[in-house]
Design a protein around this motif. Structure first.
Motif, short mmCIF file in Angstrom:
data_model
loop_
_atom_site.label_atom_id
_atom_site.label_comp_id
_atom_site.label_asym_id
_atom_site.label_seq_id
_atom_site.Cartn_x
_atom_site.Cartn_y
_atom_site.Cartn_z
N GLY A 116 -55.51 -30.37 -10.79
CA GLY A 116 -54.50 -31.41 -10.69
C GLY A 116 -53.87 -31.73 -12.04
N GLU A 117 -54.68 -31.81 -13.08
CA GLU A 117 -54.15 -32.06 -14.43
C GLU A 117 -53.26 -30.90 -14.89
OE1 GLU A 117 -55.41 -34.26 -17.33
OE2 GLU A 117 -56.63 -35.58 -16.08
N LEU A 118 -53.69 -29.68 -14.61
CA LEU A 118 -52.90 -28.52 -14.99
C LEU A 118 -51.54 -28.52 -14.29
CD1 LEU A 118 -55.77 -25.89 -14.82
CD2 LEU A 118 -54.60 -26.64 -16.91
N VAL A 119 -51.54 -28.77 -12.99
CA VAL A 119 -50.29 -28.80 -12.23
C VAL A 119 -49.40 -29.96 -12.70
CG1 VAL A 119 -49.29 -29.21 -9.93
CG2 VAL A 119 -51.20 -27.62 -10.20
N ASP A 120 -49.99 -31.12 -12.90
CA ASP A 120 -49.23 -32.28 -13.37
C ASP A 120 -48.55 -31.97 -14.70
OD1 ASP A 120 -48.35 -34.97 -13.13
OD2 ASP A 120 -49.97 -35.63 -14.45
N SER A 121 -49.27 -31.31 -15.60
CA SER A 121 -48.69 -30.95 -16.90
C SER A 121 -47.59 -29.91 -16.74
CB SER A 121 -49.78 -30.43 -17.83
OG SER A 121 -50.70 -31.46 -18.12
N LEU A 122 -47.80 -28.92 -15.88
CA LEU A 122 -46.76 -27.90 -15.66
C LEU A 122 -45.50 -28.50 -15.04
CD1 LEU A 122 -49.02 -24.96 -14.52
CD2 LEU A 122 -47.51 -24.98 -16.54
N LYS A 123 -45.64 -29.53 -14.24
CA LYS A 123 -44.46 -30.18 -13.66
C LYS A 123 -43.58 -30.79 -14.75
CE LYS A 123 -46.07 -31.13 -9.02
NZ LYS A 123 -46.31 -32.17 -8.00
N SER A 124 -44.15 -31.13 -15.90
CA SER A 124 -43.37 -31.65 -17.01
C SER A 124 -42.39 -30.61 -17.54
CB SER A 124 -44.28 -32.08 -18.16
OG SER A 124 -45.09 -33.13 -17.77
N PHE A 125 -42.70 -29.34 -17.29
CA PHE A 125 -41.83 -28.25 -17.71
C PHE A 125 -40.86 -27.83 -16.60
CE2 PHE A 125 -45.63 -27.60 -20.39
CZ PHE A 125 -45.04 -27.59 -21.63
N GLY A 126 -40.79 -28.63 -15.56
CA GLY A 126 -39.88 -28.32 -14.46
C GLY A 126 -40.45 -27.33 -13.46
N SER A 132 -42.68 -26.15 -10.22
CA SER A 132 -43.03 -26.75 -8.94
C SER A 132 -43.54 -25.68 -8.00
CB SER A 132 -41.81 -27.44 -8.32
OG SER A 132 -40.87 -26.47 -7.87
N GLU A 133 -43.94 -26.11 -6.83
CA GLU A 133 -44.41 -25.18 -5.80
C GLU A 133 -43.30 -24.20 -5.42
OE1 GLU A 133 -47.05 -25.61 -1.75
OE2 GLU A 133 -45.91 -27.31 -2.46
N ARG A 134 -42.06 -24.65 -5.50
CA ARG A 134 -40.91 -23.82 -5.12
C ARG A 134 -40.61 -22.73 -6.15
NH1 ARG A 134 -37.83 -28.53 -4.98
NH2 ARG A 134 -36.50 -27.42 -6.41
N ASN A 135 -40.79 -23.02 -7.45
CA ASN A 135 -40.31 -22.07 -8.45
C ASN A 135 -41.40 -21.42 -9.30
OD1 ASN A 135 -41.07 -24.03 -10.30
ND2 ASN A 135 -38.98 -24.65 -10.82
N ASP A 136 -42.66 -21.66 -8.96
CA ASP A 136 -43.73 -21.07 -9.76
C ASP A 136 -44.89 -20.68 -8.86
OD1 ASP A 136 -46.03 -20.68 -11.43
OD2 ASP A 136 -45.01 -21.79 -13.01
N PRO A 137 -45.15 -19.38 -8.71
CA PRO A 137 -46.22 -18.92 -7.83
C PRO A 137 -47.60 -19.44 -8.23
CG PRO A 137 -44.99 -17.04 -8.71
CD PRO A 137 -44.41 -18.27 -9.31
N MET A 138 -47.85 -19.64 -9.53
CA MET A 138 -49.15 -20.14 -9.96
C MET A 138 -49.32 -21.61 -9.57
SD MET A 138 -51.98 -19.10 -11.12
CE MET A 138 -51.57 -17.54 -11.85
N VAL A 139 -48.27 -22.39 -9.70
CA VAL A 139 -48.31 -23.79 -9.26
C VAL A 139 -48.49 -23.84 -7.74
CG1 VAL A 139 -46.98 -25.94 -9.07
CG2 VAL A 139 -47.01 -24.67 -11.24
#
Length: 178
Positions: A153-163, A165-172
């Motif tokens: 959850g922390e990793l995903v939350d941090s990655l969302k800061s870079f724009g 999301s589930e739509r544009n990043d397979p790892m997210v």
């Protein structure tokens, strides 16, 4: 009447996060002097804190003190300048699990303090924070394997800061599906 060392356990005006700070003694609770390997009270072996853990505390302490208007004798920006000493980031197979965890939480909280705890996007700074961005993405499979939803959850939350999301990043997307 307090010094930078009183607040951060090291003098971040003159040095980066040190490798010789111990946790308080597990046996008696005594906080020993810097560099001690055995407790001066009970002679038990001491556990050293990771540089990532020490730096994480320094980032958070100076970030919130600055925003609250409490001078500590050092600024968040002065602490931030030591970040290059902690790079390149290591992978899970290069560190023990506790140190890897400290590294992940240091990077996620670096992102949180840079984006004012999700008040603003870091998309324009993505290039400058490339190592952090890549590290966060690369850590996801390890924490899925460890079945650690909180860290994911922390990793995903941090990655969302870079724009991201589930739509544009397979790892997210993989992390969210987990």
């Amino acid at each position: 009447r307090f010094t930078v060392v009183d607040y951060l356990d090291f003098d971040a005006r003159t040095e980066g996060p040190p490798a010789d700070l111990s946790e308080e003694c597990d046996d008696c609770g005594h906080q020993n002097r810097r560099g001690a390997r055995l407790c001066s009270e009970c002679q038990a072996k001491l556990t050293l804190r990771s540089e990532y853990d020490i730096y994480l505390d320094a980032l958070i302490t100076t970030y919130f003190a600055e925003r609250a208007g409490y001078p500590l004798g050092i600024t968040y920006g002065e602490v931030l300048r030591w970040l290059p000493l902690l790079k390149p980031y290591k992978t899970a197979d290069q560190l023990d699990e506790d140190t890897m965890y400290d590294q992940v939480y240091m990077v996620t909280h670096l992102i949180y303090t840079l984006n004012d705890y999700n008040e603003r996007s870091l998309t324009p700074q993505r290039k400058a924070l490339r190592a952090e961005y890549e590290f966060l993405r690369a850590a996801i499979p390890h924490y899925i394997e460890k079945d650690d939803a909180e860290t994911i959850g922390e990793l995903v939350d941090s990655l969302k800061s870079f724009g991201r999301s589930e739509r544009n990043d397979p790892m997210v997307r993989r992390a969210i599906r987990y």
